[in-house]
Design an enzyme around this catalytic site. Structure first.
Site, PDB file in Angstrom:
ATOM      1  CB  THR A   1      26.491  12.814 -19.537  1.00 35.04           C
ATOM      2  OG1 THR A   1      27.708  13.208 -20.122  1.00 35.04           O
ATOM      3  CG2 THR A   1      25.350  13.480 -20.267  1.00 35.04           C
TER       4      THR A   1
ATOM      5  CE1 TYR B   1      36.336   1.760 -20.760  1.00 34.51           C
ATOM      6  CE2 TYR B   1      34.897   3.684 -20.716  1.00 34.51           C
ATOM      7  CZ  TYR B   1      36.157   3.118 -20.587  1.00 34.51           C
ATOM      8  OH  TYR B   1      37.233   3.926 -20.295  1.00 34.51           O
TER       9      TYR B   1
ATOM     10  CG  ASP C   1      15.201  -3.779 -24.855  1.00 33.24           C
ATOM     11  OD1 ASP C   1      15.295  -2.727 -24.188  1.00 33.24           O
ATOM     12  OD2 ASP C   1      15.256  -3.810 -26.101  1.00 33.24           O
TER      13      ASP C   1
ATOM     14  CE  LYS D   1      23.295   9.127 -20.283  1.00 29.70           C
ATOM     15  NZ  LYS D   1      23.194   7.918 -19.475  1.00 29.70           N
TER      16      LYS D   1
ATOM     17  NE  ARG E   1      30.202   4.767 -24.232  1.00 23.79           N
ATOM     18  CZ  ARG E   1      31.183   5.031 -25.054  1.00 23.79           C
ATOM     19  NH1 ARG E   1      31.182   6.131 -25.775  1.00 23.79           N
ATOM     20  NH2 ARG E   1      32.188   4.185 -25.172  1.00 23.79           N
TER      21      ARG E   1
ATOM     22  CB  VAL F   1      35.104   7.146 -18.358  1.00 21.34           C
ATOM     23  CG1 VAL F   1      35.924   6.125 -17.579  1.00 21.34           C
ATOM     24  CG2 VAL F   1      33.881   7.588 -17.558  1.00 21.34           C
TER      25      VAL F   1
ATOM     26  CE1 TYR G   1      37.605  14.451 -34.449  1.00 18.41           C
ATOM     27  CE2 TYR G   1      35.722  14.555 -32.972  1.00 18.41           C
ATOM     28  CZ  TYR G   1      36.554  13.831 -33.798  1.00 18.41           C
ATOM     29  OH  TYR G   1      36.336  12.485 -33.975  1.00 18.41           O
TER      30      TYR G   1
ATOM     31  CE1 TYR H   1      24.320   9.345 -23.730  1.00 21.41           C
ATOM     32  CE2 TYR H   1      25.940  11.085 -24.073  1.00 21.41           C
ATOM     33  CZ  TYR H   1      25.398  10.088 -23.289  1.00 21.41           C
ATOM     34  OH  TYR H   1      25.920   9.838 -22.059  1.00 21.41           O
ATOM     35  CG  HIS H   2      25.579  15.040 -24.540  1.00 14.11           C
ATOM     36  ND1 HIS H   2      26.269  14.884 -25.718  1.00 14.11           N
ATOM     37  CD2 HIS H   2      26.473  14.726 -23.561  1.00 14.11           C
ATOM     38  CE1 HIS H   2      27.514  14.510 -25.463  1.00 14.11           C
ATOM     39  NE2 HIS H   2      27.678  14.408 -24.154  1.00 14.11           N
TER      40      HIS H   2
ATOM     41  CB  SER I   1      24.794  15.030 -29.101  1.00 13.20           C
ATOM     42  OG  SER I   1      24.678  14.225 -27.937  1.00 13.20           O
TER      43      SER I   1
HETATM   44  P1  NAD Z   1      28.306   0.975 -22.974  1.00 12.01           P
HETATM   45  O1  NAD Z   1      27.559   1.207 -24.244  1.00 12.01           O
HETATM   46  O2  NAD Z   1      29.612   0.277 -23.031  1.00 12.01           O
HETATM   47  O3  NAD Z   1      27.357   0.203 -21.936  1.00 12.01           O
HETATM   48  C1  NAD Z   1      25.975   0.368 -21.880  1.00 12.01           C
HETATM   49  C2  NAD Z   1      25.357  -1.019 -21.734  1.00 12.01           C
HETATM   50  O4  NAD Z   1      23.930  -0.882 -21.667  1.00 12.01           O
HETATM   51  C3  NAD Z   1      25.659  -1.911 -22.954  1.00 12.01           C
HETATM   52  O5  NAD Z   1      26.199  -3.133 -22.534  1.00 12.01           O
HETATM   53  C4  NAD Z   1      24.307  -2.073 -23.635  1.00 12.01           C
HETATM   54  O6  NAD Z   1      24.165  -3.332 -24.268  1.00 12.01           O
HETATM   55  C5  NAD Z   1      23.328  -1.864 -22.478  1.00 12.01           C
HETATM   56  N1  NAD Z   1      22.004  -1.357 -22.910  1.00 12.01           N
HETATM   57  C6  NAD Z   1      21.734  -0.294 -23.696  1.00 12.01           C
HETATM   58  N2  NAD Z   1      20.412  -0.146 -23.876  1.00 12.01           N
HETATM   59  C7  NAD Z   1      19.816  -1.154 -23.166  1.00 12.01           C
HETATM   60  C8  NAD Z   1      18.471  -1.539 -22.960  1.00 12.01           C
HETATM   61  N3  NAD Z   1      17.465  -0.881 -23.543  1.00 12.01           N
HETATM   62  N4  NAD Z   1      18.216  -2.605 -22.180  1.00 12.01           N
HETATM   63  C9  NAD Z   1      19.226  -3.303 -21.594  1.00 12.01           C
HETATM   64  N5  NAD Z   1      20.529  -2.997 -21.760  1.00 12.01           N
HETATM   65  C10 NAD Z   1      20.823  -1.921 -22.535  1.00 12.01           C
HETATM   66  O7  NAD Z   1      28.455   2.415 -22.285  1.00 12.01           O
HETATM   67  P2  NAD Z   1      29.426   2.872 -21.093  1.00 12.01           P
HETATM   68  O8  NAD Z   1      30.558   3.630 -21.670  1.00 12.01           O
HETATM   69  O9  NAD Z   1      29.659   1.744 -20.162  1.00 12.01           O
HETATM   70  O10 NAD Z   1      28.486   3.937 -20.392  1.00 12.01           O
HETATM   71  C11 NAD Z   1      27.560   3.534 -19.412  1.00 12.01           C
HETATM   72  C12 NAD Z   1      26.715   4.711 -18.958  1.00 12.01           C
HETATM   73  O11 NAD Z   1      27.547   5.735 -18.440  1.00 12.01           O
HETATM   74  C13 NAD Z   1      25.893   5.325 -20.077  1.00 12.01           C
HETATM   75  O12 NAD Z   1      24.611   5.637 -19.597  1.00 12.01           O
HETATM   76  C14 NAD Z   1      26.647   6.581 -20.422  1.00 12.01           C
HETATM   77  O13 NAD Z   1      25.791   7.551 -20.893  1.00 12.01           O
HETATM   78  C15 NAD Z   1      27.292   6.964 -19.101  1.00 12.01           C
HETATM   79  N6  NAD Z   1      28.556   7.694 -19.281  1.00 12.01           N
HETATM   80  C16 NAD Z   1      29.601   7.127 -19.926  1.00 12.01           C
HETATM   81  C17 NAD Z   1      30.787   7.841 -20.088  1.00 12.01           C
HETATM   82  C18 NAD Z   1      31.979   7.293 -20.822  1.00 12.01           C
HETATM   83  O14 NAD Z   1      32.959   8.037 -21.001  1.00 12.01           O
HETATM   84  N7  NAD Z   1      31.969   6.047 -21.239  1.00 12.01           N
HETATM   85  C19 NAD Z   1      30.876   9.140 -19.544  1.00 12.01           C
HETATM   86  C20 NAD Z   1      29.772   9.688 -18.897  1.00 12.01           C
HETATM   87  C21 NAD Z   1      28.612   8.957 -18.755  1.00 12.01           C
HETATM   88  N1  USQ Z   2      37.148  15.091 -29.629  1.00 11.98           N
HETATM   89  C1  USQ Z   2      38.236  15.418 -30.428  1.00 11.98           C
HETATM   90  N2  USQ Z   2      38.831  14.421 -31.139  1.00 11.98           N
HETATM   91  C2  USQ Z   2      38.414  13.123 -31.082  1.00 11.98           C
HETATM   92  C3  USQ Z   2      37.310  12.804 -30.263  1.00 11.98           C
HETATM   93  C4  USQ Z   2      36.700  13.815 -29.553  1.00 11.98           C
HETATM   94  O1  USQ Z   2      38.652  16.582 -30.508  1.00 11.98           O
HETATM   95  O2  USQ Z   2      39.006  12.281 -31.765  1.00 11.98           O
HETATM   96  C5  USQ Z   2      36.506  16.147 -28.825  1.00 11.98           C
HETATM   97  C6  USQ Z   2      35.005  16.332 -29.102  1.00 11.98           C
HETATM   98  O3  USQ Z   2      34.783  17.227 -30.161  1.00 11.98           O
HETATM   99  C7  USQ Z   2      34.505  16.828 -27.751  1.00 11.98           C
HETATM  100  C8  USQ Z   2      35.442  16.180 -26.739  1.00 11.98           C
HETATM  101  O4  USQ Z   2      36.589  15.748 -27.476  1.00 11.98           O
HETATM  102  O5  USQ Z   2      34.673  18.211 -27.656  1.00 11.98           O
HETATM  103  C9  USQ Z   2      34.840  14.996 -26.022  1.00 11.98           C
HETATM  104  O6  USQ Z   2      34.389  14.054 -26.984  1.00 11.98           O
HETATM  105  P1  USQ Z   2      34.189  12.508 -26.583  1.00 11.98           P
HETATM  106  O7  USQ Z   2      33.783  11.762 -27.802  1.00 11.98           O
HETATM  107  O8  USQ Z   2      35.373  12.029 -25.827  1.00 11.98           O
HETATM  108  O9  USQ Z   2      33.012  12.644 -25.517  1.00 11.98           O
HETATM  109  P2  USQ Z   2      31.453  12.879 -25.680  1.00 11.98           P
HETATM  110  O10 USQ Z   2      30.989  12.842 -27.065  1.00 11.98           O
HETATM  111  O11 USQ Z   2      31.086  14.083 -24.885  1.00 11.98           O
HETATM  112  O12 USQ Z   2      30.844  11.582 -24.969  1.00 11.98           O
HETATM  113  C10 USQ Z   2      31.550  10.811 -23.979  1.00 11.98           C
HETATM  114  C11 USQ Z   2      30.779   9.513 -23.803  1.00 11.98           C
HETATM  115  C12 USQ Z   2      29.381   9.833 -23.275  1.00 11.98           C
HETATM  116  C13 USQ Z   2      29.486  10.686 -22.021  1.00 11.98           C
HETATM  117  C14 USQ Z   2      30.323  11.940 -22.256  1.00 11.98           C
HETATM  118  C15 USQ Z   2      30.634  12.678 -20.978  1.00 11.98           C
HETATM  119  O13 USQ Z   2      30.691   8.813 -25.046  1.00 11.98           O
HETATM  120  O14 USQ Z   2      28.698   8.623 -22.987  1.00 11.98           O
HETATM  121  O15 USQ Z   2      28.200  11.056 -21.617  1.00 11.98           O
HETATM  122  O16 USQ Z   2      31.611  11.528 -22.776  1.00 11.98           O
HETATM  123  S1  USQ Z   2      30.568  14.439 -21.181  1.00 11.98           S
HETATM  124  O17 USQ Z   2      31.454  14.801 -22.290  1.00 11.98           O
HETATM  125  O18 USQ Z   2      30.981  15.005 -19.951  1.00 11.98           O
HETATM  126  O19 USQ Z   2      29.188  14.757 -21.509  1.00 11.98           O
END
Ligand code: NAD
Ligand code: USQ
Length: 385
Positions: free
Chosen positions: A144, A11, A74, A185, A100, A211, A255, A181-182, A179
């Site tokens: 994050t 993304y 990978d 990080k 993520r 984002v 939620y 996941y978090h 979580s």
């Molecule tokens: P995404 O899942 O769309 O992209 C991640 C990419 O990494 C994917 O294309 C996946 O195939 C690749 N990948 C995963 N594991 C791998 C591995 N072991 N080897 C090679 N490739 C691998 O996620 P995104 O939304 O683009 O997020 C990118 C980064 O930004 C993540 O680290 C995420 O934690 C961070 N982030 C995202 C958001 C958000 O709102 N999307 C917010 C804060 C932080």
């Molecule tokens: N939420 C709702 N309704 C929904 C979806 C989410 O109320 O339908 C709430 C969740 O409970 C949470 C907040 O919205 O309190 C954010 O949830 P989210 O799913 O938008 O975000 P999160 O799980 O925190 O994860 C996303 C990305 C992750 C990134 C993170 C940034 O998937 O990769 O790290 O945002 S942060 O939140 O700053 O850690």
């Protein structure tokens, strides 16, 4: 500069690669397509159709005249990581390549273990490759905002001056993530800070907020350059999901009471923050942390903003919160580092929500409405006998 974008099929990774390439950097992407695999596992797809990586790269070359090299593999395969670093010889690496989604990591034990292994070991392999091949490479790592959680004190940019029993030190800011996941990080951040201290690595850890948005100036140039947009309850993020729900005439799924507050930013700011960080590297041995968000809103406020911008009726449902998180809390985040480097934020506007509404409306037939409701519960992944 030669810049390698890990996770460059995702993304954020794909639009970032285009933005860097468009800014004159020699750019390569690396990905193992794990994200496309999660779609198959969950039975969902990106709301906006996306091309495969080869087609995307060929389209960019046709449109811009710029070549992006692709490495498919990978990060868990250390030999592959070493080979890519030797071959491409990056001056900067942008690391997006992790699992993520917080709900994905909370499905059950297997998904929690996968997430932490993929994220923590992938980053460790990368650190070793950098330290052994070229420690002068600048790593821009996506962390994050959720690493900090929601403490009852101001959130600083990565570090905290602590005074305890009359003595002072500068410590990594204490973390309270929500979580597995978090947590992955947080583990990465500690490993990377150690690598800076011990091997002299140079690292920028970008603690990014949630984002929103789907288009950047580069992806908008051709439909083959589109990046993905997730709507399902596992990978879809809050603002994007609310816009999609509004367009489909489905209730917005707040939620709980919706008092939980998060930092957010526009996808156009994500790609620009990365460019700014890449072009202004951390010093050797420096673990530099930026909070990459531009404003914060509660979930209820996000729902209100979407309802105001949508030209029709919008229903808001308050679901039992499937997560364990604070319902109401203090939230005051320092985020001046990237503005100091020159970031001019795109703040959340009706225009942005309206343009997202148009993108969603054009693709709404691709949505499986059953995937909108959350099924992963934070306390539901334990198998009791
Ligand atoms: P995404 O899942 O769309 O992209 C991640 C990419 O990494 C994917 O294309 C996946 O195939 C690749 N990948 C995963 N594991 C791998 C591995 N072991 N080897 C090679 N490739 C691998 O996620 P995104 O939304 O683009 O997020 C990118 C980064 O930004 C993540 O680290 C995420 O934690 C961070 N982030 C995202 C958001 C958000 O709102 N999307 C917010 C804060 C932080
Ligand atoms: N939420 C709702 N309704 C929904 C979806 C989410 O109320 O339908 C709430 C969740 O409970 C949470 C907040 O919205 O309190 C954010 O949830 P989210 O799913 O938008 O975000 P999160 O799980 O925190 O994860 C996303 C990305 C992750 C990134 C993170 C940034 O998937 O990769 O790290 O945002 S942060 O939140 O700053 O850690």
């Amino acid at each position: 500069m030669r810049v390698l974008v890990l996770g460059g099929d995702g993304y954020l990774g794909w639009p970032t690669a285009l933005h860097l390439s468009d800014s004159g950097h020699e750019t390569a992407v690396l990905d193992n397509f794990a994200r496309r695999g999660y779609d198959r596992e969950l039975g969902v797809q990106s709301l906006v159709p996306i091309e495969d990586l080869d087609t995307r790269i060929a389209a960019w070359e046709e449109i811009s005249g710029q070549h992006i090299a692709a490495y498919v593999g990978d990060l868990l395969d250390a030999d592959f990581v070493y080979r890519v670093l030797r071959e491409f010889q990056p001056e900067a690496i942008v690391h997006f390549a992790e699992q993520r989604a917080a709900p994905y990591s909370m499905i059950d034990r297997q998904h929690a273990v996968y997430t932490q292994q993929n994220n923590v070991v992938g980053t460790l392999n990368l650190m070793y490759a950098m330290a052994e091949i070229d420690p002068s490479i600048h790593l821009v790592k996506l962390g994050t905002m959720g690493e900090y959680g929601t403490p009852n004190i101001d959130i600083e940019e990565g570090w905290l001056e602590v005074e305890h029993n009359g003595r002072k030190d500068r410590m990594l800011y204490p973390k309270k993530p929500g979580s597995f996941y978090h947590l992955s990080k947080v583990h990465d951040s500690h490993n990377l800070e150690f690598g800076c201290r011990v091997w002299g690595l140079r690292v920028t850890d970008l603690n990014q907020g949630v984002v929103y948005g789907q288009q950047t100036p580069q992806t908008a140039r051709d439909s083959r350059l589109a990046t993905r947009l997730d709507y399902d309850a596992v990978f879809g993020t809050v603002l994007n999901r609310f816009v999609i729900q509004a367009v489909l005439g489905e209730p917005l799924t707040v939620y709980g009471a919706g008092g939980q507050t998060r930092g957010l930013l526009d996808i156009r700011d994500t790609v620009e923050c990365i460019r700014l960080a890449v072009e202004s590297p951390a010093d050797a041995g420096e673990f530099r942390v930026f909070n990459q968000m531009t404003e914060s809103y509660s979930v209820s406020q996000i729902a209100e903003k979407v309802a105001e911008a949508f030209p029709g009726p919008v229903q808001v449902d308050h679901l039992d919160n499937p997560r364990v998180e604070q319902a109401e809390h203090y939230y005051n985040v320092k985020h001046t580092g990237l503005v100091g480097l020159g970031l001019q934020p795109h703040l959340l506007s009706e225009t942005l929500i309206e343009s997202l509404i148009d993108i969603v409306a054009a693709n709404k037939d691709r949505v499986d409405v059953d995937a909108l409701l959350p099924t992963v519960r934070w306390q539901g992944g334990l198998k009791t006998t």
